[in-house]
Design an enzyme around this catalytic site. Structure first.
Site, short mmCIF file in Angstrom:
data_model
loop_
_atom_site.label_atom_id
_atom_site.label_comp_id
_atom_site.label_asym_id
_atom_site.label_seq_id
_atom_site.Cartn_x
_atom_site.Cartn_y
_atom_site.Cartn_z
N GLY A 1 -7.19 -5.11 -10.81
CA GLY A 1 -8.03 -4.19 -10.04
C GLY A 1 -8.86 -3.32 -10.94
O GLY A 1 -9.99 -3.66 -11.32
N ARG A 2 -8.28 -2.17 -11.33
CA ARG A 2 -9.05 -1.19 -12.09
C ARG A 2 -9.59 -1.77 -13.40
O ARG A 2 -10.69 -1.44 -13.82
CB ARG A 2 -8.17 0.03 -12.36
CG ARG A 2 -7.88 0.81 -11.09
CD ARG A 2 -6.76 1.80 -11.26
NE ARG A 2 -5.48 1.14 -11.55
CZ ARG A 2 -4.33 1.77 -11.70
NH1 ARG A 2 -4.29 3.08 -11.59
NH2 ARG A 2 -3.22 1.10 -11.94
N LYS B 1 1.47 -9.48 -1.07
CA LYS B 1 1.24 -8.56 -2.19
C LYS B 1 2.13 -7.35 -1.96
O LYS B 1 2.05 -6.72 -0.91
CB LYS B 1 -0.24 -8.15 -2.23
CG LYS B 1 -0.57 -7.16 -3.35
CD LYS B 1 -2.08 -7.07 -3.55
CE LYS B 1 -2.46 -6.13 -4.67
NZ LYS B 1 -2.48 -4.72 -4.31
N ASN C 1 0.62 -7.93 -11.22
CA ASN C 1 -0.49 -6.98 -11.00
C ASN C 1 -0.12 -5.60 -11.52
O ASN C 1 0.91 -5.05 -11.16
CB ASN C 1 -0.80 -6.89 -9.49
CG ASN C 1 -1.67 -5.69 -9.14
OD1 ASN C 1 -1.21 -4.77 -8.45
ND2 ASN C 1 -2.88 -5.64 -9.62
N GLY C 2 -0.96 -5.05 -12.38
CA GLY C 2 -0.77 -3.66 -12.81
C GLY C 2 -1.13 -3.40 -14.24
O GLY C 2 -0.58 -4.01 -15.15
N CYS D 1 0.85 -1.20 0.00
CA CYS D 1 0.00 0.00 0.00
C CYS D 1 0.88 1.25 0.00
O CYS D 1 1.75 1.41 0.86
CB CYS D 1 -0.92 -0.02 1.24
SG CYS D 1 -1.92 1.48 1.35
C1 FMN Z 1 -8.98 3.00 -4.56
C2 FMN Z 1 -7.96 1.89 -4.41
C3 FMN Z 1 -8.00 1.07 -3.28
C4 FMN Z 1 -7.05 0.04 -3.13
N1 FMN Z 1 -7.10 -0.77 -1.99
C5 FMN Z 1 -6.17 -1.76 -1.85
C6 FMN Z 1 -6.17 -2.64 -0.71
O1 FMN Z 1 -7.00 -2.56 0.20
N2 FMN Z 1 -5.20 -3.60 -0.65
C7 FMN Z 1 -4.26 -3.75 -1.63
O2 FMN Z 1 -3.41 -4.62 -1.54
N3 FMN Z 1 -4.24 -2.95 -2.70
C8 FMN Z 1 -5.17 -1.97 -2.84
N4 FMN Z 1 -5.15 -1.21 -3.96
C9 FMN Z 1 -4.22 -1.54 -5.06
C10 FMN Z 1 -4.85 -2.53 -6.05
O3 FMN Z 1 -5.10 -3.77 -5.41
C11 FMN Z 1 -3.90 -2.77 -7.26
O4 FMN Z 1 -2.67 -3.24 -6.77
C12 FMN Z 1 -3.67 -1.50 -8.05
O5 FMN Z 1 -4.89 -0.87 -8.36
C13 FMN Z 1 -2.90 -1.83 -9.35
O6 FMN Z 1 -3.56 -2.81 -10.11
P1 FMN Z 1 -4.51 -2.42 -11.38
O7 FMN Z 1 -3.65 -1.62 -12.31
O8 FMN Z 1 -4.97 -3.73 -11.92
O9 FMN Z 1 -5.63 -1.57 -10.82
C14 FMN Z 1 -6.07 -0.16 -4.13
C15 FMN Z 1 -6.06 0.67 -5.26
C16 FMN Z 1 -6.97 1.68 -5.41
C17 FMN Z 1 -6.90 2.56 -6.64
#
Ligand code: FMN
Length: 299
Positions: free
Chosen positions: A221-222, A139, A199-200, A100
């Site tokens: 995620g996104r 993670k 991831n990313g 985080c």
């Molecule tokens: C609004 C928001 C909340 C998130 N909350 C968490 C979380 O609680 N735990 C965590 O490990 N990552 C958290 N992340 C990171 C995501 O799990 C992920 O690693 C990040 O968005 C990159 O992946 P993506 O490009 O597929 O979105 C958060 C990201 C965002 C934007």
């Protein structure tokens, strides 16, 4: 036997919570029951495990899905309190948040902040050996300021009994933007003995296919908020039409909203809760619908 490629939905505070997950699982889980969901991080607050965080894991809405709770901690004491509580509540797997980038968390040594404290990680590694019934995973990012920081932790990570390590190939300083540090990712993952989950910035089935050549899984995620059918499309080998994808996005929001209606108190709460989902609307969706959605929260 061919090794299974893992598909995971990333933990996201305020977004991939029980209501959203249950609907995503209901709408897109068919034929992909192995997709793994993660709770947003569960924390210690004022000396106790935060009840609201824990409820997201114990919620009846989670029934049937493969769900792993994630914890964030700054030392072995917080770690133990969280693990004990989750074990009592039936957790068989626990994911450790070491990525985080939120500055107040990092400053306190939580999330990516713990990457700067190998001694604390070593204590936790040692403590882990007492919980043989639980499968742990990590993670993480490549570092706080410098992508070499993860490399320095490789031996420590290799000694831990981990199911996998999910890597977001950025530093915490980069937050969620800027170039993915793919060369550093390669250097790091080639030294890790655990399965590596990428991831990313994954947003298409084609990207998943490419990553399947090099990694043991993906966590999204996104990309999955915007295109909830992503795993279903990847699995079926057929991309959905833009229209079907837009409908999938709207249907997920519509259903999430109706689950939340029964949980939350009143329309203002519901609107505030639904608003953030609109930030991830597919780029193709009619701008008027998105604007209206952001304003009112409703679908
Ligand atoms: C609004 C928001 C909340 C998130 N909350 C968490 C979380 O609680 N735990 C965590 O490990 N990552 C958290 N992340 C990171 C995501 O799990 C992920 O690693 C990040 O968005 C990159 O992946 P993506 O490009 O597929 O979105 C958060 C990201 C965002 C934007």
């Amino acid at each position: 036997m061919e090794k299974e490629f893992k598909l995971m939905v990333a933990p996201m505070q305020g977004l991939t919570e029980a209501a959203w997950r249950s609907v995503h699982f209901r709408l897109f889980g068919e034929g992909q029951r192995d997709v793994e969901y993660f709770t947003p991080f569960i924390r210690v607050e004022k000396g106790e495990v935060r009840a609201r965080d824990l409820r997201d894991f114990t919620s009846g809405l989670n029934v049937g899905m493969r769900l792993t709770p994630q914890i964030i901690f700054r030392d072995v004491e917080e770690w133990r309190m969280l693990v004990e509580t989750l074990a009592t509540n039936g957790a068989e797997r626990i994911d450790l948040n070491m990525g985080c980038p939120f500055v107040p968390q990092v400053r306190k040594g939580r999330g990516a902040g713990i990457l700067n404290y190998p001694d604390k990680i070593a204590q936790i590694a040692n403590e882990m050996t007492h919980y043989t019934d639980i499968q742990f995973s990590v993670k993480m990012r490549l570092g706080v300021d410098d992508p070499g920081e993860a490399l320095a932790l490789v031996e420590l990570l290799n000694e831990m009994p981990l199911r996998h390590v999910t890597v977001h190939p950025r530093t915490a300083k980069q937050q969620y933007k800027g170039n993915l540090l793919l060369e550093d990712m390669k250097a790091f993952s080639s030294k890790l003995r655990h399965p590596v989950i990428f991831n990313g910035e994954i947003s298409t089935p084609m990207q998943i296919e490419e990553l399947a050549q090099r990694y043991d899984g993906v966590m999204i995620g996104r990309g999955i908020l915007a295109r909830p059918s992503l795993f279903a499309e990847y699995r079926s080998g057929r991309e959905w039409s833009v229209k079907d994808r837009e409908e999938a996005f709207l249907s997920l929001l519509r259903n999430t909203s109706s689950v939340l209606e029964d949980i939350l108190c009143g329309s203002a709460q519901l609107r505030d809760k639904m608003k953030p989902y609109w930030e991830y609307a597919p780029a193709t969706l009619d701008k008027k619908i998105v604007k209206q959605g952001k304003k009112s929260g409703s679908v």
